[in-house]
Write a protein that holds these residues in place. Structure first.
Motif, PDB file in Angstrom:
ATOM      1  N   VAL A  40       0.848  -1.194   0.000  1.00 39.68           N
ATOM      2  CA  VAL A  40       0.000   0.000   0.000  1.00 39.68           C
ATOM      3  C   VAL A  40       0.882   1.242   0.000  1.00 39.68           C
ATOM      4  CG1 VAL A  40      -1.784   1.282   1.234  1.00 39.68           C
ATOM      5  CG2 VAL A  40      -1.839  -1.226   1.209  1.00 39.68           C
ATOM      6  N   LEU A  50      -9.959  -0.742  -0.638  1.00 40.24           N
ATOM      7  CA  LEU A  50      -8.636  -0.760  -1.255  1.00 40.24           C
ATOM      8  C   LEU A  50      -8.805  -0.382  -2.719  1.00 40.24           C
ATOM      9  CD1 LEU A  50      -5.637  -1.321  -0.703  1.00 40.24           C
ATOM     10  CD2 LEU A  50      -6.029  -3.674  -1.478  1.00 40.24           C
ATOM     11  N   LEU A 110      -5.363   2.852   0.476  1.00 39.60           N
ATOM     12  CA  LEU A 110      -6.291   2.230   1.414  1.00 39.60           C
ATOM     13  C   LEU A 110      -7.075   3.313   2.151  1.00 39.60           C
ATOM     14  CD1 LEU A 110      -7.130  -0.564   2.730  1.00 39.60           C
ATOM     15  CD2 LEU A 110      -5.684   0.134   4.625  1.00 39.60           C
TER      16      LEU A 110
END
Length: 328
Positions: free
Chosen positions: A249, A325, A311
């Protein structure tokens, strides 16, 4: 029916004209800039003008997002407004936004999940698109929390502000896959609720219970404990569901409640502050508006780029919490 995915193609925001600093608040209530800043990280917040409605904020953010996306209002199939401070008990604030945008087609309704509302609404739009029922949605988080604050309670009134943020979500051919950096779209959404914790964050009024609007009430320590635990858990759930790790992420965009909560979540996830989008200092807690407001800041300043994994996560009264996400 071809497989479709939901792609965020535009983002916009709106903040009221009146900016209220901690020093401004200290003139009116028993507090100081140092007290607020040390406990929350908040430096200022924006307050809606007299007569300025949640739908006004929402419509302004939606116009900004439509302009950014290069989409006209007559292409919109669905308007979702996430809010816990609606214009009226009914009709839905989303229908007021629809009228203000001059849209006479499609459908519109509100989503009430308090601070998690934007993530909940994004999940709803995503599923409508994947089912093939719509092609284009405006998802808005908009709040006028100044209207439900007890301005004599310095433990809560310093935390919140007003504002709105919006995204345009559009159907794009093909599935969104975590392994393909060119496959921009919403990879997955994850929603939760546990009504046993109602009493740690609530408003003490409503049409059915007291026939009044009421004021926000909060047990800060309990909210902090649940927020850190739930936000960390749902972040891990989201990446795990896509065969990824937290290291994949690029940006975390959490609900902007309190710097201490954000720092607690970052520590629990072992995520550095350089990967966390924080705007609570400037906006305070704007409930359902906080994630799209933070998104708009990070997109405008260029931090979030195409191909980045982002995220989004939030927790709010209910308790409700969730995550989305997104491949940008």
């Amino acid at each position: 029916m071809p497989v479709m995915r939901s792609q965020i193609v535009g983002c916009g925001s709106y903040l009221p004209a009146q900016c209220v600093s901690n020093a401004d608040l200290a003139i009116k209530i028993d507090t100081t800039d140092e007290w607020i800043l040390s406990r929350t990280g908040i430096r200022q917040r924006y307050i809606a003008a007299d007569g300025e409605l949640t739908s006004d904020l929402a419509a302004a953010a939606a116009r900004h997002a439509l302009g950014r996306a290069g989409i006209t209002a007559d292409e919109v199939d669905l308007i979702l407004v996430a809010t816990s401070t609606p214009d009226d008990t009914f009709p839905a604030t989303a229908t007021a936004v629809q009228a203000k945008l001059g849209i006479t087609r499609g459908f519109a309704f509100d989503v009430q999940a308090v601070c998690s509302g934007f993530v909940y609404a994004l999940a709803v739009a995503d599923n409508f698109i994947k089912s093939g029922q719509i092609r284009t949605a405006i998802v808005i988080g908009a709040e006028t929390y100044s209207r439900i604050l007890d301005w004599t309670d310095r433990g809560t009134c310093v935390l919140f502000g007003d504002g709105a943020g919006a995204v345009i979500v559009r159907a794009t051919a093909g599935a969104a896959t975590a392994s393909d950096p060119d496959s921009a779209g919403i990879l997955s959404t994850h929603l939760h609720a546990d009504g046993r914790h109602r009493d740690i964050l609530y408003v003490d009024g409503g049409p059915s219970s007291t026939q009044t609007v009421g004021h926000l009430r909060m047990t800060g320590k309990e909210v902090f404990r649940h927020a850190v635990t739930c936000l960390a858990a749902v972040a891990e759930e989201a990446v795990r569901a896509n065969g990824l790790s937290l290291a994949d992420v690029r940006w975390f965009v959490p609900h902007q409640a309190n710097v201490r909560i954000l720092e607690g979540v970052a520590r629990k996830l072992a995520v550095g502050p350089d990967r966390m989008i924080m705007t609570v200092q400037q906006h305070a807690n704007t409930s359902a508006a906080s994630i799209p407001l933070a998104l708009d800041v990070a997109l405008t300043d260029g931090r979030i780029q195409r191909g980045h994994l982002v995220l989004l996560e939030a927790i709010g009264g209910g308790l409700t919490w969730g995550a989305a996400l997104v491949r940008w």
